[in-house]
Motif scaffolding. Structure first.
Motif, PDB file in Angstrom:
ATOM      1  N   ASN A 128      -2.381  17.229  20.862  1.00 14.51           N
ATOM      2  CA  ASN A 128      -2.466  18.059  19.754  1.00 14.51           C
ATOM      3  C   ASN A 128      -2.881  17.410  18.321  1.00 14.51           C
ATOM      4  N   HIS A 129      -3.437  16.473  18.482  1.00 13.95           N
ATOM      5  CA  HIS A 129      -3.721  15.435  17.399  1.00 13.95           C
ATOM      6  C   HIS A 129      -2.729  14.880  16.597  1.00 13.95           C
ATOM      7  N   ILE A 130      -1.373  14.924  17.220  1.00 11.59           N
ATOM      8  CA  ILE A 130      -0.279  14.153  16.330  1.00 11.59           C
ATOM      9  C   ILE A 130      -0.165  12.717  16.564  1.00 11.59           C
ATOM     10  N   PRO A 131      -0.359  11.811  15.787  1.00  7.98           N
ATOM     11  CA  PRO A 131      -0.354  10.365  16.274  1.00  7.98           C
ATOM     12  C   PRO A 131       1.204   9.871  16.597  1.00  7.98           C
ATOM     13  N   LYS A 168       3.723  13.523   9.516  1.00  7.91           N
ATOM     14  CA  LYS A 168       3.159  14.222   8.292  1.00  7.91           C
ATOM     15  C   LYS A 168       3.991  15.387   8.486  1.00  7.91           C
ATOM     16  N   GLU A 169       4.546  16.401   7.465  1.00  8.89           N
ATOM     17  CA  GLU A 169       5.317  17.400   7.364  1.00  8.89           C
ATOM     18  C   GLU A 169       4.813  18.473   8.385  1.00  8.89           C
ATOM     19  N   ALA A 170       3.589  18.660   8.194  1.00 12.58           N
ATOM     20  CA  ALA A 170       2.898  19.634   8.841  1.00 12.58           C
ATOM     21  C   ALA A 170       2.798  19.298  10.471  1.00 12.58           C
ATOM     22  N   ASP A 171       2.524  18.106  10.608  1.00 13.58           N
ATOM     23  CA  ASP A 171       2.745  17.562  11.909  1.00 13.58           C
ATOM     24  C   ASP A 171       4.025  17.717  12.703  1.00 13.58           C
ATOM     25  N   ALA A 172       5.038  17.581  11.968  1.00 13.20           N
ATOM     26  CA  ALA A 172       6.284  17.695  12.250  1.00 13.20           C
ATOM     27  C   ALA A 172       6.657  19.054  12.667  1.00 13.20           C
ATOM     28  N   ILE A 173       6.036  20.180  11.920  1.00 16.28           N
ATOM     29  CA  ILE A 173       6.367  21.526  12.363  1.00 16.28           C
ATOM     30  C   ILE A 173       5.643  21.939  13.721  1.00 16.28           C
ATOM     31  N   ALA A 175       4.968  19.506  16.067  1.00 14.84           N
ATOM     32  CA  ALA A 175       5.767  18.876  16.982  1.00 14.84           C
ATOM     33  C   ALA A 175       6.737  19.598  17.697  1.00 14.84           C
ATOM     34  N   ILE A 176       7.552  20.119  16.802  1.00 15.82           N
ATOM     35  CA  ILE A 176       8.577  21.108  17.258  1.00 15.82           C
ATOM     36  C   ILE A 176       8.168  22.036  18.186  1.00 15.82           C
ATOM     37  N   GLN A 177       6.938  22.952  17.616  1.00 21.89           N
ATOM     38  CA  GLN A 177       6.396  23.678  18.748  1.00 21.89           C
ATOM     39  C   GLN A 177       6.030  23.247  19.933  1.00 21.89           C
ATOM     40  N   VAL A 178       5.267  22.056  20.042  1.00 20.14           N
ATOM     41  CA  VAL A 178       4.838  21.509  21.039  1.00 20.14           C
ATOM     42  C   VAL A 178       6.109  21.198  22.136  1.00 20.14           C
ATOM     43  N   THR A 179       6.816  20.342  21.554  1.00 18.92           N
ATOM     44  CA  THR A 179       8.122  19.718  22.365  1.00 18.92           C
ATOM     45  C   THR A 179       9.129  20.700  22.782  1.00 18.92           C
ATOM     46  N   SER A 180       9.105  21.986  22.185  1.00 14.30           N
ATOM     47  CA  SER A 180      10.218  23.014  22.741  1.00 14.30           C
ATOM     48  C   SER A 180       9.426  23.646  24.235  1.00 14.30           C
ATOM     49  N   ARG A 181       8.423  23.242  24.495  1.00 10.84           N
ATOM     50  CA  ARG A 181       7.924  23.697  25.570  1.00 10.84           C
ATOM     51  C   ARG A 181       8.491  22.684  26.787  1.00 10.84           C
ATOM     52  N   PHE A 182       9.070  21.691  26.531  1.00  7.46           N
ATOM     53  CA  PHE A 182       9.487  20.746  27.664  1.00  7.46           C
ATOM     54  C   PHE A 182      11.019  20.439  27.186  1.00  7.46           C
ATOM     55  N   PRO A 183      11.714  21.577  27.516  1.00  6.48           N
ATOM     56  CA  PRO A 183      13.300  21.595  27.679  1.00  6.48           C
ATOM     57  C   PRO A 183      14.083  20.613  28.495  1.00  6.48           C
TER      58      PRO A 183
END
Length: 262
Positions: A128-131, A168-173, A175-183
């Motif tokens: 998702n292009h999040i460094p 970055k704050e936008a990436d943090a938002i 990242a929450i969405q992306v990693t929520s898929r991996f409980p």
């Protein structure tokens, strides 16, 4: 040596043969990496219950049979005593040794636990292009003890450990969405922003791993971490406990996407 695209079995062989001694972030991309905790069988039930009560930092991937070094579900050709680049040995809560092969400390009454690792969802973040800063800086992820107490089970109690990735704050938002898929491998962050809110006094001095650069305009984002059992071991003081060294994981045959929510 680049092990990014090798199979998990080949990655484990390179580790077992002593060719790879570094942290395992980015190795065998696409496959789940796991933290390790090994305990005598008389403590295994309490520890399993501790993990069940604290699934955010301690999501179970596999548990070995008593006396077996083979995680039959996660890597039937693997060996939990030889296939991690670096191990830590704790006795009565004290770190007494770090070794590349833990076979000498294995006992026939031991049980091994493989616990989900945040390295698993890093591939999804990169897609998702999040460094990922610690990958960029070729070092270990920073990890911190917090003031968030785990739920006690038997002798096992202690603080949650978190890993941190600045972004970055936008990436943090995102990242929450992306990693929520991996409980099953820590899931969404447990905190972002002010580290003092969770008891971290100095963001530049992690208890485990390495400090990384936090750039202007970035916020620290914290995930529950599978190093938590090591912090718990230091407080609970079991007779003996074998763990991975922070950042040095067991690479399983299980695909990341098998643990993702669609």
């Amino acid at each position: 040596m680049n092990l990014t695209t090798v199979s998990p079995e080949e990655a484990r062989k390179q580790i077992r043969d002593g060719y790879w001694k570094q942290p395992t972030a980015g190795i065998a991309n696409g496959f789940i990496q796991a933290n390790l905790a090994v305990l005598p069988k008389e403590l295994a039930f309490d520890f399993l219950l501790f993990c069940q009560r604290n699934q955010k930092p301690c999501p179970i991937i596999d548990v070995t049979e008593v006396g077996s070094v083979i995680p039959k579900l996660a890597a039937p050709n693997g060996n939990i005593m030889t296939d991690i680049p670096k191990y830590r040995i704790y006795k009565h809560g004290e770190l007494v040794d770090e070794v590349q092969d833990a076979t000498g400390y294995w006992r026939t009454d031991m049980v091994g636990f493989l616990i989900g690792c945040s390295f698993t969802f890093e591939e999804a973040l990169l897609n998702n292009h999040i460094p990922i800063r610690h990958i960029e800086e070729n070092c270990n992820v920073p990890m911190y003890e917090t003031n968030i107490e785990c739920v006690k089970s038997g002798m096992f109690e202690g603080p949650m450990v978190v890993s941190m990735r600045p972004m970055k704050e936008a990436d943090a938002i995102r990242a929450i969405q992306v990693t929520s898929r991996f409980p099953s491998v820590h899931g969404a962050p447990v905190h972002l922003g002010n580290p003092e809110k969770i008891g971290i006094k100095d963001i530049n001095k992690p208890e485990f791993g390495d400090a990384v650069t936090i750039k202007d305009g970035e916020v620290p984002v914290f995930w529950a971490c599978g190093v938590t059992p090591q912090a718990v071991a230091m407080r609970a003081k079991p007779e003996i406990m074998i763990t991975h060294a922070p950042g040095h994981m067991f690479i399983t045959d299980v695909l990341n996407e098998q643990y993702a929510i669609m």
